[in-house]
Structures are given as structure tokens and as C-alpha cells.
Motif scaffolding. Structure first.
Motif, PDB file in Angstrom:
ATOM      1  N   HIS A  36       0.849  -1.181   0.000  1.00 20.98           N
ATOM      2  CA  HIS A  36       0.000   0.000   0.000  1.00 20.98           C
ATOM      3  C   HIS A  36       0.893   1.241   0.000  1.00 20.98           C
ATOM      4  O   HIS A  36       1.806   1.346   0.819  1.00 20.98           O
ATOM      5  CB  HIS A  36      -0.906   0.041   1.235  1.00 20.98           C
ATOM      6  N   VAL A  37       0.638   2.160  -0.912  1.00 21.19           N
ATOM      7  CA  VAL A  37       1.363   3.433  -0.935  1.00 21.19           C
ATOM      8  C   VAL A  37       0.348   4.539  -0.676  1.00 21.19           C
ATOM      9  O   VAL A  37      -0.592   4.735  -1.459  1.00 21.19           O
ATOM     10  CB  VAL A  37       2.080   3.655  -2.286  1.00 21.19           C
ATOM     11  N   ARG A  38       0.543   5.219   0.443  1.00 21.70           N
ATOM     12  CA  ARG A  38      -0.335   6.336   0.815  1.00 21.70           C
ATOM     13  C   ARG A  38       0.536   7.586   0.941  1.00 21.70           C
ATOM     14  O   ARG A  38       1.090   7.851   2.006  1.00 21.70           O
ATOM     15  CB  ARG A  38      -1.058   6.049   2.128  1.00 21.70           C
ATOM     16  N   LEU A  39       0.661   8.317  -0.143  1.00 24.66           N
ATOM     17  CA  LEU A  39       1.464   9.540  -0.158  1.00 24.66           C
ATOM     18  C   LEU A  39       0.616  10.657  -0.762  1.00 24.66           C
ATOM     19  O   LEU A  39       0.118  10.515  -1.884  1.00 24.66           O
ATOM     20  CB  LEU A  39       2.734   9.336  -0.991  1.00 24.66           C
ATOM     21  N   HIS A  81      -4.023   7.019  -2.520  1.00 24.53           N
ATOM     22  CA  HIS A  81      -3.795   5.647  -2.049  1.00 24.53           C
ATOM     23  C   HIS A  81      -3.764   4.700  -3.241  1.00 24.53           C
ATOM     24  O   HIS A  81      -4.720   4.617  -4.007  1.00 24.53           O
ATOM     25  CB  HIS A  81      -4.920   5.264  -1.076  1.00 24.53           C
ATOM     26  N   SER A  82      -2.634   4.015  -3.399  1.00 27.58           N
ATOM     27  CA  SER A  82      -2.467   3.014  -4.464  1.00 27.58           C
ATOM     28  C   SER A  82      -2.046   1.697  -3.830  1.00 27.58           C
ATOM     29  O   SER A  82      -1.280   1.676  -2.863  1.00 27.58           O
ATOM     30  CB  SER A  82      -1.379   3.446  -5.465  1.00 27.58           C
ATOM     31  N   ILE A  83      -2.532   0.582  -4.401  1.00 23.14           N
ATOM     32  CA  ILE A  83      -2.130  -0.747  -3.921  1.00 23.14           C
ATOM     33  C   ILE A  83      -1.394  -1.458  -5.061  1.00 23.14           C
ATOM     34  O   ILE A  83      -1.986  -1.764  -6.102  1.00 23.14           O
ATOM     35  CB  ILE A  83      -3.346  -1.577  -3.475  1.00 23.14           C
ATOM     36  N   PHE A  84      -0.103  -1.720  -4.852  1.00 19.28           N
ATOM     37  CA  PHE A  84       0.734  -2.385  -5.849  1.00 19.28           C
ATOM     38  C   PHE A  84       0.832  -3.875  -5.510  1.00 19.28           C
ATOM     39  O   PHE A  84       1.230  -4.236  -4.402  1.00 19.28           O
ATOM     40  CB  PHE A  84       2.139  -1.773  -5.858  1.00 19.28           C
ATOM     41  N   THR A  85       0.470  -4.717  -6.471  1.00 22.10           N
ATOM     42  CA  THR A  85       0.538  -6.173  -6.288  1.00 22.10           C
ATOM     43  C   THR A  85       1.466  -6.765  -7.348  1.00 22.10           C
ATOM     44  O   THR A  85       1.273  -6.534  -8.543  1.00 22.10           O
ATOM     45  CB  THR A  85      -0.857  -6.816  -6.410  1.00 22.10           C
ATOM     46  N   GLN A  86       2.444  -7.508  -6.881  1.00 19.61           N
ATOM     47  CA  GLN A  86       3.430  -8.093  -7.790  1.00 19.61           C
ATOM     48  C   GLN A  86       2.798  -9.226  -8.606  1.00 19.61           C
ATOM     49  O   GLN A  86       2.140 -10.108  -8.063  1.00 19.61           O
ATOM     50  CB  GLN A  86       4.586  -8.635  -6.952  1.00 19.61           C
ATOM     51  N   LEU A  87       3.002  -9.179  -9.923  1.00 18.80           N
ATOM     52  CA  LEU A  87       2.514 -10.233 -10.808  1.00 18.80           C
ATOM     53  C   LEU A  87       3.650 -11.118 -11.316  1.00 18.80           C
ATOM     54  O   LEU A  87       3.552 -12.345 -11.275  1.00 18.80           O
ATOM     55  CB  LEU A  87       1.754  -9.621 -11.997  1.00 18.80           C
ATOM     56  N   GLU A  88       4.730 -10.492 -11.800  1.00 13.97           N
ATOM     57  CA  GLU A  88       5.896 -11.249 -12.274  1.00 13.97           C
ATOM     58  C   GLU A  88       7.166 -10.435 -12.027  1.00 13.97           C
ATOM     59  O   GLU A  88       7.180  -9.223 -12.231  1.00 13.97           O
ATOM     60  CB  GLU A  88       5.794 -11.550 -13.779  1.00 13.97           C
ATOM     61  N   ARG A  89       8.241 -11.148 -11.634  1.00 10.69           N
ATOM     62  CA  ARG A  89       9.527 -10.499 -11.415  1.00 10.69           C
ATOM     63  C   ARG A  89      10.499 -10.930 -12.507  1.00 10.69           C
ATOM     64  O   ARG A  89      10.599 -12.109 -12.830  1.00 10.69           O
ATOM     65  CB  ARG A  89      10.084 -10.868 -10.043  1.00 10.69           C
ATOM     66  N   VAL A 133      13.239  -5.505 -14.181  1.00 12.28           N
ATOM     67  CA  VAL A 133      11.920  -4.863 -14.139  1.00 12.28           C
ATOM     68  C   VAL A 133      10.934  -5.786 -13.440  1.00 12.28           C
ATOM     69  O   VAL A 133      11.178  -6.995 -13.306  1.00 12.28           O
ATOM     70  CB  VAL A 133      11.398  -4.524 -15.562  1.00 12.28           C
ATOM     71  N   THR A 134       9.797  -5.216 -13.020  1.00 11.39           N
ATOM     72  CA  THR A 134       8.747  -5.985 -12.343  1.00 11.39           C
ATOM     73  C   THR A 134       7.395  -5.625 -12.954  1.00 11.39           C
ATOM     74  O   THR A 134       7.095  -4.444 -13.182  1.00 11.39           O
ATOM     75  CB  THR A 134       8.731  -5.690 -10.836  1.00 11.39           C
ATOM     76  N   PHE A 135       6.588  -6.654 -13.209  1.00  6.45           N
ATOM     77  CA  PHE A 135       5.240  -6.487 -13.744  1.00  6.45           C
ATOM     78  C   PHE A 135       4.270  -6.435 -12.574  1.00  6.45           C
ATOM     79  O   PHE A 135       4.253  -7.342 -11.731  1.00  6.45           O
ATOM     80  CB  PHE A 135       4.919  -7.647 -14.678  1.00  6.45           C
ATOM     81  N   LEU A 136       3.451  -5.361 -12.499  1.00  7.98           N
ATOM     82  CA  LEU A 136       2.600  -5.120 -11.348  1.00  7.98           C
ATOM     83  C   LEU A 136       1.157  -4.862 -11.745  1.00  7.98           C
ATOM     84  O   LEU A 136       0.873  -4.345 -12.837  1.00  7.98           O
ATOM     85  CB  LEU A 136       3.086  -3.888 -10.571  1.00  7.98           C
ATOM     86  N   ASP A 137       0.246  -5.219 -10.832  1.00 12.05           N
ATOM     87  CA  ASP A 137      -1.139  -4.742 -10.871  1.00 12.05           C
ATOM     88  C   ASP A 137      -1.225  -3.603  -9.864  1.00 12.05           C
ATOM     89  O   ASP A 137      -0.710  -3.707  -8.748  1.00 12.05           O
ATOM     90  CB  ASP A 137      -2.103  -5.865 -10.464  1.00 12.05           C
ATOM     91  N   VAL A 138      -1.863  -2.501 -10.264  1.00 10.38           N
ATOM     92  CA  VAL A 138      -2.041  -1.369  -9.354  1.00 10.38           C
ATOM     93  C   VAL A 138      -3.526  -1.069  -9.233  1.00 10.38           C
ATOM     94  O   VAL A 138      -4.191  -0.790 -10.241  1.00 10.38           O
ATOM     95  CB  VAL A 138      -1.299  -0.104  -9.839  1.00 10.38           C
ATOM     96  N   GLU A 139      -4.031  -1.150  -8.015  1.00 12.76           N
ATOM     97  CA  GLU A 139      -5.422  -0.758  -7.769  1.00 12.76           C
ATOM     98  C   GLU A 139      -5.433   0.661  -7.225  1.00 12.76           C
ATOM     99  O   GLU A 139      -4.733   0.975  -6.251  1.00 12.76           O
ATOM    100  CB  GLU A 139      -6.097  -1.694  -6.775  1.00 12.76           C
ATOM    101  N   LEU A 140      -6.204   1.521  -7.857  1.00 13.80           N
ATOM    102  CA  LEU A 140      -6.328   2.903  -7.404  1.00 13.80           C
ATOM    103  C   LEU A 140      -7.506   3.027  -6.451  1.00 13.80           C
ATOM    104  O   LEU A 140      -8.644   2.752  -6.821  1.00 13.80           O
ATOM    105  CB  LEU A 140      -6.534   3.844  -8.596  1.00 13.80           C
ATOM    106  N   LYS A 141      -7.221   3.472  -5.238  1.00 16.09           N
ATOM    107  CA  LYS A 141      -8.287   3.746  -4.280  1.00 16.09           C
ATOM    108  C   LYS A 141      -8.710   5.223  -4.338  1.00 16.09           C
ATOM    109  O   LYS A 141      -9.771   5.592  -3.861  1.00 16.09           O
ATOM    110  CB  LYS A 141      -7.841   3.387  -2.860  1.00 16.09           C
ATOM    111  N   THR A 142      -7.823   6.066  -4.909  1.00 19.84           N
ATOM    112  CA  THR A 142      -8.166   7.457  -5.217  1.00 19.84           C
ATOM    113  C   THR A 142      -7.742   7.683  -6.668  1.00 19.84           C
ATOM    114  O   THR A 142      -7.017   6.875  -7.235  1.00 19.84           O
ATOM    115  CB  THR A 142      -7.427   8.447  -4.298  1.00 19.84           C
TER     116      THR A 142
END
Length: 336
Positions: free
Chosen positions: A205-208, A232-240, A244-253
Motif C-alpha cells: 500500500h502506498v499512501r502519499l 492511495h495506491s495498492i501495488f501487487t506483484q505479478l511477475e519479477r 523490471v517488475t510487472f505489477l497490478d495497481v489498484e487505485l483507491k483514489t
């Protein structure tokens, strides 16, 4: 001696205005025909022949008032708002701008459509709408592609270099209710992105708080600031993949450039980000260091889940990754 009587001003209805008079102040009451539009987009539409740079200047200088207060260009107009619009000079040269060109059949994949909503998979490189320096964007060209639709309006925006699902309203009821739904956090939004470096945490969770500001050139930027708005963003790792890293990002704002700035502040700028990214790394990626040349920002609006604003039906809309993003992931998997 009695004080002079105040002059009552009766605003014109927005539906009755197609072109603003250039020689006097105009007062406009916003009706349902213009509710939900950004202030700058509304002014561009009705101030025919006025350079967009001049429109943005009078807004910045506070000459345009909404309910007697200064307003920013991105303000969303609401039914009943009263606009004060100053006289604005018309370009001395005749406006010869060509009309927006329709899209070729199949160029913009349709993900969902009914009589209230249209959801398309926007390619990277197309702005959501025309604006400063851009004659026509996605919405103007969609209107040209669907001339029989009485109304097509953006429910939200994506950055020009971001691809993926974007919702367009075909009725005023759908537009107003989608705006209400988004304000209330009723739309689940997921993005796919590729970032520089090895993102360690499986879920973070990134809350900045984020604050918008202007460069000396007038270009808009966003930075992390205690004075900013909560984000507020939630970063979820999909593949490393190491580099580089492939991520899913859910936006709460839904702040401007939220994913880009949150990722950069976490030490992992987006691949191909030309505003907040690692420019030398991006240059190398464009030349093929990740297995194939990749010359865009890797950010894609992959999923939207919400209740239909009119019918209440549960919608879960998925936007497939574009071929260039799939190709880069395939090259990374081969070299892993």
C-alpha cells in the motif's frame, strides 16, 4: 440621496448558447446539457475562434468566475452553476481547422456498449480530449465516428500515453451518475504496469499525498507533498524479471499521475515514463535492452468493475494488453 439600484443580471441558459459574444461579459447558467463538463472544455466549445492559450490565460487570471469565485480549468461544472465569462478576443486569422477525423473501423476496440454507456480500449498516444496544443482527442474523434449519437462525454480521463479502458457516457443521466459513483469510490480500477527494478513486496500500500504544480513552461506536474491531497495506491506483484517488475495497481483514489508518482517515490519509476521516469533507462529500453525495442510508457487501464449507473447491473470490464506490451512481456519471459 438614495443609493442607485443594483442591476439584476439574468444569466442565459447554457443550452441556448452556441457562440459567445466577443464584445461584452456573458453570464451563463449551466443546465443538464453542460453539467459534468470541465470548465476549459466548455469554454473551448462556446468561444469559437478564440485561441486556446487565451482561454487558459483568462481562467488563470481569474477573469472567468463560477458562482462569483475564481475557478480552475479542470473544475467540473454542475447544474445551476453561474459562469461569468469576459469578452475574449477572436483570432485575427480565420479558423481553418479541419474537422475531427473518424476512426477507421476496428481501430478503437469496444469493450462494452449499451444505450447509456460506451467503454473502449484506448490506444497509447491518443489524448482523451483536445486541449492545450492538441486539436482533437479520443472523444472528438469518437463523436465524428458516431455522428448519430446525440451525446458522447468522457466520464473520466486517461493520460495520453496510457492505454486501456475508458468510459464514455451516451446519456446525461449516465454521465451524472458515473461521476457520483466515482466520487463515492464505487468504481474498482486496476492498471497493469512495468516498473524499473525488483519490486520486493508482493503487495504494498502506498499512501502519499500528491500536489499539482506548474513548471516554468506552464506544463503541469505532480509531486509528493504534505500539502497535497490524500492518495492511495495498492501495488501487487505479478511477475519479477530482475531488471523490471510487472505489477497490478489498484487505485483507491484518482489523482492526476497518481501511479506514476507513487511508483517513482517508491524507487521504481515506470518503464517509458517521460515525465517522472529514469530517462537513460528509458532510452536503453527503447533500443531493445529488455529483449525488444519498446518506445512507450508501460501503463494500461486493465479492469473496471462497477454497478451500471442506470440499470444497476454488475459490470466487470477487462481491457486486453496491447500487442507491444504483450510482446515485451513475452520477450522478458523468454530471457528469464
Amino acid at each position: 440621496m438614495s443609493a442607485p439600484a443594483k442591476t439584476e443580471i439574468t444569466p442565459q441558459k447554457s443550452a441556448s448558447i452556441s457562440v459567445l459574444p466577443a464584445d461584452r461579459v456573458t453570464y451563463v447558467e449551466i443546465g443538464e446539457d453542460a453539467a459534468g463538463q470541465r470548465l476549459d472544455n466548455y469554454l473551448v466549445r462556446v468561444a469559437k475562434g478564440v485561441p486556446k492559450s487565451h482561454i487558459y490565460r483568462v481562467v488563470r487570471q481569474g477573469e472567468v468566475r463560477v458562482n462569483r469565485k475564481r475557478a480552475k480549468a479542470e473544475l467540473k461544472l454542475e447544474t445551476g452553476d453561474v459562469l461569468r465569462i469576459p469578452p475574449m478576443r477572436v483570432s485575427q486569422r480565420p479558423v481553418t481547422q479541419a474537422p475531427a477525423a473518424p476512426f477507421a473501423e476496428g481501430a478503437i476496440p469496444v469493450l462494452y456498449e449499451d444505450r447509456h454507456l460506451l467503454v473502449v480500449n484506448k490506444p497509447a498516444g491518443i489524448a482523451a480530449h483536445g486541449g492545450s496544443g492538441i486539436s482533437y482527442g479520443l472523444i472528438e474523434r469518437l463523436r465524428a465516428t458516431h455522428p448519430d449519437e446525440p451525446m458522447l462525454e468522457l466520464c473520466h480521463r486517461l493520460d495520453k500515453e496510457t492505454s486501456g479502458a475508458i468510459v464514455i457516457a451516451k446519456t446525461r443521466k449516465a454521465l451524472v451518475r458515473m461521476h457520483d459513483l466515482m466520487k463515492a469510490g464505487g468504481v474498482e480500477k486496476h492498471y497493469f504496469t512495468l516498473v524499473k527494478g525488483d519490486w520486493v513486496n508482493e503487495r504494498q500500500h502506498v499512501r502519499l499525498p500528491l500536489e499539482r504544480y506548474l513548471l516554468a513552461s506552464g506544463e503541469r506536474r505532480v509531486r509528493v507533498s504534505a500539502e497535497g491531497m490524500k492518495a492511495h495506491s495498492i501495488f501487487t506483484q505479478l511477475e519479477r524479471f530482475g531488471a523490471v517488475t510487472f505489477l497490478d495497481v489498484e487505485l483507491k483514489t484518482g489523482r492526476t499521475h497518481q501511479i506514476r508518482v507513487h511508483a517513482c517515490a517508491s524507487g521504481h519509476p515506470l518503464v517509458g515514463d517521460d515525465k517522472y521516469g529514469d530517462f537513460e533507462f528509458n532510452k536503453a529500453v527503447a533500443q531493445g535492452t529488455l529483449g525488444m525495442p519498446f518506445k512507450r510508457m508501460f501503463l494500461h487501464a486493465a479492469r473496471l468493475a462497477f454497478e451500471h449507473p442506470v440499470s444497476g447491473e454488475a459490470l466487470d470490464i477487462r481491457a486486453p494488453l496491447p500487442p507491444e506490451c504483450e510482446g515485451l512481456l513475452a520477450a522478458l519471459r523468454r530471457s528469464r
